[in-house]
Design an enzyme around this catalytic site. Structure first.
Site, PDB file in Angstrom:
ATOM      1  N   HIS A 164       0.971  -0.836   0.100  1.00 21.12           N
ATOM      2  CA  HIS A 164       0.111   0.596   0.323  1.00 21.12           C
ATOM      3  C   HIS A 164       0.854   1.173   0.310  1.00 21.12           C
ATOM      4  CE1 HIS A 164       0.612  -1.152   3.817  1.00 21.12           C
ATOM      5  NE2 HIS A 164       1.308   0.043   4.400  1.00 21.12           N
ATOM      6  N   ASP A 178      -5.180  -2.371  -2.167  1.00 22.14           N
ATOM      7  CA  ASP A 178      -4.457  -1.585  -2.079  1.00 22.14           C
ATOM      8  C   ASP A 178      -3.468  -1.752  -3.372  1.00 22.14           C
ATOM      9  OD1 ASP A 178      -4.024  -4.269  -1.617  1.00 22.14           O
ATOM     10  OD2 ASP A 178      -1.874  -3.807   0.179  1.00 22.14           O
TER      11      ASP A 178
END
Ligand code: G1P
Ligand code: ZN
Length: 544
Positions: A114, A278
């Site tokens: 992420h 993500d």
């Protein structure tokens, strides 16, 4: 095949964190830096000659270049086959599945999850073993040890491989196979969930949805599964084209970074279901019209409803959560009389429990949920699980969540992150907490009486290993908890994470804003760690 041995400068900072080695792109681009780390991994791994290695990444900046380097080093070190995602793309859960499905020796996943991508942002690399899961700590420590004394690496003199066309080629006895990145994963999802029911519910308009791929790897997966296979409308996948800089997004699915989706879900025009994933596709954020589901609650709700899903209809063997994840899933486990394990932060600790068939579902408060089907957390799997649940129960997300709280009580939960804290200050905070926990038990702070205070140390019941220093837990007589730990994935300074939870059995109080309901505990947390006082900050960098 001509193999060269290149003398290299030794690097001393290649210590993998919670999830692989993550550094700024500039660090990875130093001469020999990536090469050294990959060679260190191969030096540690035993007996892979002639076997296959899976390679793929989240498509971020440097992904393609890194893959070309890895191909040459893997070839020089004697792998027999390289299985690579088309365009260099594989989501983390898809890579895990492909390692398992094709019986590969292991895999290299290129991702910093992420963390933002681009020339000035982050890159990462992680080795997964043949069960499809992240290498255990003993391996990652061995990689680091090896890297500190490495003096040379082996590299094959090969032309760059075309990553864009699916197919196999043989180069001097090395088979290089480029596979469609999505096919195997999409098939796996169809074997778990009721795709017919989902298709019906989407096509007759009972479910409307918006999935935000945040310009990262899940775009290709979401389009194939949600649009092509389930018939969702074209505009139901937002930011669906994977970009090298993730379009400038911070692809961390939470209310702050996925604010476009969050705004939509709290608006008049909200679809019934919203979700985001993500950078590498292992995380998920679940929302309904007007409601955000905390990951800890999501895990508990999936566990409580698992028998509605075809693959889990026989019930769950057990469940597991990372230590800072709320105790909501513990209540479900207790009700259904199945074991519940508490592991340190990081997916690698679930692997042994999954392999030994002790658990079927597991999850973390950090937007990660997964099951037996792979050995990584899996964002789209969680999305499909929720969709299948909504379709079976014929209820909205909000109704499902509120009913769950009524039945089990609500574990009101929040995490406060202080990012890029000077390392010295962060270490000082940890040292001070280590001292405080020795005297806290029995102390009274307003309504809160300390029941236990410790530094979490995990004993793996399967392989007997011990992982110490996994964060501080302060538990209170009324079941509330404050947990402190330092992040193991950041690349700048230190990140202090504070996890706060309080159990609320009274259904008339379930609609409270967590920041208000937890205010007293949040104050108490500051009293213990003094992060605001020491850093001069007034608020956390991110609240989830
Ligand atoms: C973070 C999360 C953790 C997760 C990891 C990889 O690690 O907190 O739950 O497994 O990312 O996605 P941390 O930065 O806290 O060490
Ligand atoms: Zn991730």
């Amino acid at each position: 095949m001509h193999i060269k041995t290149i003398l290299t400068q030794t690097y001393h900072d290649q210590n993998p964190g919670t999830s692989g080695l993550r550094k700024k792109v500039k660090v990875f681009k130093q001469r020999g830096y990536l090469e050294n780390f990959v060679q260190s991994i191969f030096d540690v791994l035993p007996d892979f000659q002639g076997k296959s290695l899976v390679i793929g990444g989240d498509g971020r900046y440097f992904n393609r270049e890194a893959i070309q380097i890895i191909i040459k080093i893997a070839a020089a070190n004697g792998f027999g086959e390289l299985i690579i995602g088309q365009n260099g793309l594989l989501s983390t859960p898809a890579a895990s599945h492909i390692i398992r499905k094709y019986g590969a020796f292991g895999g290299l996943i290129l991702s910093a999850s992420h963390n933002p991508a681009g020339e000035n942002e982050d890159f990462g690399i992680k080795y997964n073993v043949n069960n499809g899961g992240p290498a255990p700590e003993k391996d990652t420590l061995a990689f680091f040890e090896r890297s500190k004394v490495l003096e040379s690496y082996k590299i094959a003199d090969l032309p760059d491989v075309n990553l864009d066309a699916v197919g196999s080629q043989d180069i001097d006895g090395l088979k290089i196979t480029i596979i469609d990145s999505v096919n195997d994963y999409a098939e796996l999802m169809q074997s778990i969930f009721d795709f017919n029911l989902l298709k019906q519910s989407i096509q007759n308009g009972f479910i409307t949805l918006s999935f935000d791929a945040m310009s990262a790897v899940t775009g290709s997966y979401a389009k194939r599964i949600l649009i092509d296979l389930l018939g969702a409308s074209e505009d139901s996948v937002r930011n669906g084209i994977p970009l090298e800089d993730f379009g400038g997004h911070h692809p961390d699915p939470n209310l702050i970074h996925a604010h476009e989706l969050a705004n939509l879900m709290f608006s008049e025009n909200a679809p019934t279901f919203g979700a985001a994933s993500d950078g590498d596709g292992d995380r998920n954020m679940i929302m309904g019209k007007g409601i955000f589901v905390t990951p800890s609650d999501s895990l508990a709700i999936l566990a409580a409803n698992a028998t509605l899903i075809p693959a889990y209809s026989a019930g769950l063997k057990g469940v597991a959560r990372s230590m800072p994840t709320s105790q909501a899933v513990d209540r479900v486990a207790a009700r259904y009389n199945i074991p519940c394990y508490e592991t340190p932060t990081g997916w690698k600790f679930f692997g042994n429990l999954l392999d030994a068939d002790k658990i079927t579902l597991c999850g973390e408060e950090s937007f990660g949920t997964g099951s037996q089907h792979v050995r990584e957390k899996d964002g789209l799997w969680a999305v499909l699980f929720w969709l299948n649940l909504i379709a079976r129960r014929r209820q909205s997300v909000a109704e499902i969540v509120h009913e769950h709280w009524q039945k089990f009580g609500r574990d009101i939960y929040s995490r406060h992150d202080y990012e890029a804290v000077e390392s010295e200050i962060a270490n000082g905070i940890m040292a001070s907490l280590r001292e405080q926990i020795t005297t806290l038990v029995g102390q009274i702070f307003g309504d809160y009486v300390v029941k236990y205070a410790d530094e979490f140390c995990y004993h793996d019941s399967i392989d007997g290993s011990t992982s110490a220093n996994q964060g501080f837990r302060i538990g209170f007589e009324n079941g509330s908890r404050i947990v402190f730990r330092l992040s193991g994935t950041g690349t700048v300074g230190a990140t202090l994470r504070i996890y706060i939870e309080r159990f609320e059995p009274d259904a008339t109080k379930h609609n409270q804003d967590p920041q208000i309901a937890l205010a007293e505990l949040i104050e108490l947390a500051e009293q213990f760690c003094k992060v605001k006082q020491l850093t001069g900050r007034t608020t956390p960098t991110v609240i989830t």
